[in-house]
Design an enzyme around this catalytic site. Structure first.
Site, PDB file in Angstrom:
ATOM      1  N   CYS A 117       0.900  -1.248   0.067  1.00  0.00           N
ATOM      2  CA  CYS A 117      -0.083   0.009  -0.109  1.00  0.00           C
ATOM      3  C   CYS A 117       0.874   1.222   0.027  1.00  0.00           C
ATOM      4  O   CYS A 117       0.343   2.322   0.032  1.00  0.00           O
ATOM      5  CB  CYS A 117      -0.971   0.063   1.306  1.00  0.00           C
ATOM      6  SG  CYS A 117      -1.804  -1.535   1.267  1.00  0.00           S
ATOM      7  N   HIS A 258      -3.239   6.797   2.239  1.00  0.00           N
ATOM      8  CA  HIS A 258      -3.813   5.443   1.884  1.00  0.00           C
ATOM      9  C   HIS A 258      -5.034   5.341   2.368  1.00  0.00           C
ATOM     10  O   HIS A 258      -5.352   5.465   3.668  1.00  0.00           O
ATOM     11  CB  HIS A 258      -2.519   4.435   2.474  1.00  0.00           C
ATOM     12  CG  HIS A 258      -3.232   2.961   2.084  1.00  0.00           C
ATOM     13  ND1 HIS A 258      -3.702   2.548   1.142  1.00  0.00           N
ATOM     14  CD2 HIS A 258      -3.270   1.849   3.133  1.00  0.00           C
ATOM     15  CE1 HIS A 258      -4.128   1.376   1.017  1.00  0.00           C
ATOM     16  NE2 HIS A 258      -3.685   0.848   2.329  1.00  0.00           N
ATOM     17  N   ASN A 288     -10.265  -0.512   0.273  1.00  0.00           N
ATOM     18  CA  ASN A 288      -8.833  -0.412   0.136  1.00  0.00           C
ATOM     19  C   ASN A 288      -8.357  -0.995  -1.196  1.00  0.00           C
ATOM     20  O   ASN A 288      -8.328  -2.412  -1.258  1.00  0.00           O
ATOM     21  CB  ASN A 288      -8.197  -1.055   1.281  1.00  0.00           C
ATOM     22  CG  ASN A 288      -6.803  -1.204   1.501  1.00  0.00           C
ATOM     23  OD1 ASN A 288      -6.073  -0.861   0.556  1.00  0.00           O
ATOM     24  ND2 ASN A 288      -6.237  -1.801   2.728  1.00  0.00           N
TER      25      ASN A 288
HETATM   26  O1  UT7 Z   1      -3.825  -1.617   3.554  1.00  0.00           O
HETATM   27  C1  UT7 Z   1      -2.726  -1.931   4.520  1.00  0.00           C
HETATM   28  C2  UT7 Z   1      -3.099  -1.330   5.848  1.00  0.00           C
HETATM   29  N1  UT7 Z   1      -4.295  -1.916   6.505  1.00  0.00           N
HETATM   30  C3  UT7 Z   1      -4.804  -1.499   7.490  1.00  0.00           C
HETATM   31  O2  UT7 Z   1      -4.375  -0.329   7.916  1.00  0.00           O
HETATM   32  C4  UT7 Z   1      -5.847  -2.111   8.267  1.00  0.00           C
HETATM   33  C5  UT7 Z   1      -5.717  -1.836   9.510  1.00  0.00           C
HETATM   34  N2  UT7 Z   1      -6.706  -2.307  10.345  1.00  0.00           N
HETATM   35  C6  UT7 Z   1      -8.118  -2.155  10.566  1.00  0.00           C
HETATM   36  O3  UT7 Z   1      -8.533  -1.342   9.881  1.00  0.00           O
HETATM   37  C7  UT7 Z   1      -9.092  -2.936  11.550  1.00  0.00           C
HETATM   38  O4  UT7 Z   1      -8.291  -3.794  12.332  1.00  0.00           O
HETATM   39  C8  UT7 Z   1     -10.038  -3.679  10.720  1.00  0.00           C
HETATM   40  C9  UT7 Z   1     -10.819  -2.905   9.964  1.00  0.00           C
HETATM   41  C10 UT7 Z   1      -9.388  -4.791   9.666  1.00  0.00           C
HETATM   42  C11 UT7 Z   1     -10.734  -4.619  11.831  1.00  0.00           C
HETATM   43  O5  UT7 Z   1     -11.407  -3.740  12.740  1.00  0.00           O
HETATM   44  P1  UT7 Z   1     -11.139  -4.494  14.363  1.00  0.00           P
HETATM   45  O6  UT7 Z   1     -11.996  -3.464  15.363  1.00  0.00           O
HETATM   46  O7  UT7 Z   1      -9.898  -4.303  14.436  1.00  0.00           O
HETATM   47  O8  UT7 Z   1     -11.810  -5.719  14.504  1.00  0.00           O
HETATM   48  P2  UT7 Z   1     -11.174  -7.121  14.660  1.00  0.00           P
HETATM   49  O9  UT7 Z   1     -10.304  -7.955  13.818  1.00  0.00           O
HETATM   50  O10 UT7 Z   1     -10.468  -6.865  16.201  1.00  0.00           O
HETATM   51  O11 UT7 Z   1     -12.416  -8.096  15.204  1.00  0.00           O
HETATM   52  C12 UT7 Z   1     -13.515  -7.812  15.974  1.00  0.00           C
HETATM   53  C13 UT7 Z   1     -14.696  -8.608  15.965  1.00  0.00           C
HETATM   54  C14 UT7 Z   1     -14.515 -10.200  15.968  1.00  0.00           C
HETATM   55  O12 UT7 Z   1     -15.384 -10.887  16.622  1.00  0.00           O
HETATM   56  P3  UT7 Z   1     -14.868 -11.521  18.338  1.00  0.00           P
HETATM   57  O13 UT7 Z   1     -13.738 -12.317  17.856  1.00  0.00           O
HETATM   58  O14 UT7 Z   1     -14.807 -10.215  19.058  1.00  0.00           O
HETATM   59  O15 UT7 Z   1     -16.155 -11.897  18.577  1.00  0.00           O
HETATM   60  C15 UT7 Z   1     -14.422 -10.574  14.575  1.00  0.00           C
HETATM   61  O16 UT7 Z   1     -14.546 -11.892  14.511  1.00  0.00           O
HETATM   62  O17 UT7 Z   1     -15.290  -8.304  14.948  1.00  0.00           O
HETATM   63  C16 UT7 Z   1     -15.576  -9.602  14.021  1.00  0.00           C
HETATM   64  N3  UT7 Z   1     -15.415  -9.466  12.722  1.00  0.00           N
HETATM   65  C17 UT7 Z   1     -16.351  -9.066  11.910  1.00  0.00           C
HETATM   66  N4  UT7 Z   1     -17.719  -9.224  12.125  1.00  0.00           N
HETATM   67  C18 UT7 Z   1     -18.598  -8.961  10.875  1.00  0.00           C
HETATM   68  C19 UT7 Z   1     -14.392  -9.276  12.000  1.00  0.00           C
HETATM   69  N5  UT7 Z   1     -14.764  -8.877  10.798  1.00  0.00           N
HETATM   70  C20 UT7 Z   1     -15.777  -8.999  10.655  1.00  0.00           C
HETATM   71  C21 UT7 Z   1     -16.881  -8.474   9.597  1.00  0.00           C
HETATM   72  N6  UT7 Z   1     -18.021  -8.794   9.824  1.00  0.00           N
HETATM   73  N7  UT7 Z   1     -16.340  -8.304   8.319  1.00  0.00           N
END
Ligand code: UT7
Length: 336
Positions: A117, A258, A288
């Site tokens: 990215c 980005h 993204n």
């Molecule tokens: O391009 C390169 C650079 N990339 C980035 O900068 C990405 C940086 N990271 C992020 O933007 C965020 O970490 C995400 C948007 C990818 C994820 O957000 P988060 O608040 O960190 O969510 P998480 O991965 O910690 O997941 C929280 C919960 C989990 O459930 P439990 O385990 O707490 O019950 C996931 O299973 O949300 C759940 N979850 C979803 N639920 C519904 C994860 N993805 C989804 C989804 N729909 N798509």
């Protein structure tokens, strides 16, 4: 060569190409256990574009490149160097050559550059070196990615984030400084946080010799750690770039970061004490798109007249590698 002998470089045009096919958050809810209610508040993404299987990254990248050359009022034969920033080339020997061929940019040397990215920022910085030294006069930088071809469509943690697109800029050596400063960084100790790997599977070639055969893996990301990395490192690299450029954040008309997550942009704007309205945001429409996301955001502002010739801009990328970096520039052809 001393820095006083370096030639000024300008970013004179930008153009984009995205596929027609739109995949909304609601439609993704039919594919995996997710919803617009989860995706939009956490990411700012509403929909993304998907390249159909019968079209290639080269088609997308060439369309963006051709339009950027036309908007710069140039001919493909005027281009001396083509750099394709991508992590999703269909040709692993590099796709820039195919693009150069289709464009008819016969005089240009062409090669791929991979920095996830951060690819657009690293590619502009690389192209600028050739122009600043006087080696070449005009460069076409294309940033294109088709991450829809690399995600596991059964993994809701990653498949909701990414989309396909391409953006291109023409850089030109001129009399007035467009590109003002840059700061580029890498930290390979974080290389496992975001991966798109070829893994070697053992294959018994003879009784005594085993070879490895590549098998493509899906994108894998530790979202929380990448999020923390971005919010920690990007403000610092922006501040350093502004310092090298003799600028202060409050003078900058547009920040083109980005487009990974709106919350990341909000947090960085708050840390820098800059109104978030000065941070371009197109991730609601495109998700993204990796290397392509900065030129998609830049083109949006230029096309809507939000960034005009002579105004100040900063672009910053961050992502796998880990890589991150920023460039500061005065937009447009400045010598006319
Ligand atoms: O391009 C390169 C650079 N990339 C980035 O900068 C990405 C940086 N990271 C992020 O933007 C965020 O970490 C995400 C948007 C990818 C994820 O957000 P988060 O608040 O960190 O969510 P998480 O991965 O910690 O997941 C929280 C919960 C989990 O459930 P439990 O385990 O707490 O019950 C996931 O299973 O949300 C759940 N979850 C979803 N639920 C519904 C994860 N993805 C989804 C989804 N729909 N798509």
């Amino acid at each position: 060569m001393t820095s006083s002998a370096l030639k000024p470089v300008q970013l004179v045009s930008v153009a984009t190409a995205v596929p027609d096919c739109v995949l909304s958050n609601d439609e993704l809810g039919q594919v995996v256990d997710t919803s617009d209610e989860w995706i939009f508040p956490r990411t700012g993404i509403r929909e993304r574009r998907i390249l159909p299987p019968d079209r290639s990254l080269v088609d997308l990248a060439t369309a963006a490149g051709r339009e950027a050359i036309a908007r710069a009022q140039l001919d493909p034969m005027d281009i001396d160097i083509v750099i394709l920033a991508t992590s999703t080339a269909s040709e692993r020997f590099g796709s820039a050559g195919a693009i150069q061929g289709v464009l008819g940019a016969k005089r240009a040397v062409a090669f791929d550059l991979t920095a996830a990215c951060t690819g657009f920022v690293f590619a502009v910085a690389t192209a600028a070196q050739f122009l600043q030294t006087g080696c070449y006069r005009r460069a076409l930088v294309i940033a294109a990615d088709v991450l829809s071809r690399t995600v596991d469509w059964s993994d809701r943690r990653t498949c909701v984030l990414f989309g396909d697109g391409a953006g291109a800029v023409v850089l030109e050596a001129g009399q007035t400084a467009g590109l003002l400063g840059m700061e580029l960084r890498s930290d390979g100790t974080g290389c496992d946080l975001l991966t798109l790997r070829n893994e070697a599977e053992p294959h018994q070639l003879t009784d005594s010799i085993q070879v490895g055969q590549y098998r493509n893996q899906f994108i894998a990301m530790n979202g929380r750690e990448v999020y923390k990395f971005a919010v920690r490192e990007v403000p610092e690299v922006l501040e350093k770039t502004l310092f090298h450029s003799g600028l202060e954040a409050k003078e900058v008309d547009g920040f083109f970061l980005h487009q990974a997550n709106q919350r990341i942009l909000d947090a960085i704007a708050a840390r820098m004490d800059v109104p978030v309205e000065r941070f371009a945001s197109v991730m609601d429409r495109f998700g993204n798109t990796s290397a392509a996301s900065i030129p998609l955001a830049l083109a949006d502002w230029v096309e809507r007249g939000e960034l005009t010739v002579g105004q100040l801009a900063v672009a910053a990328g961050f992502g796998a590698g880990l890589t991150w970096g920023a460039i500061a520039f005065r937009w447009g052809r400045l010598d006319d």
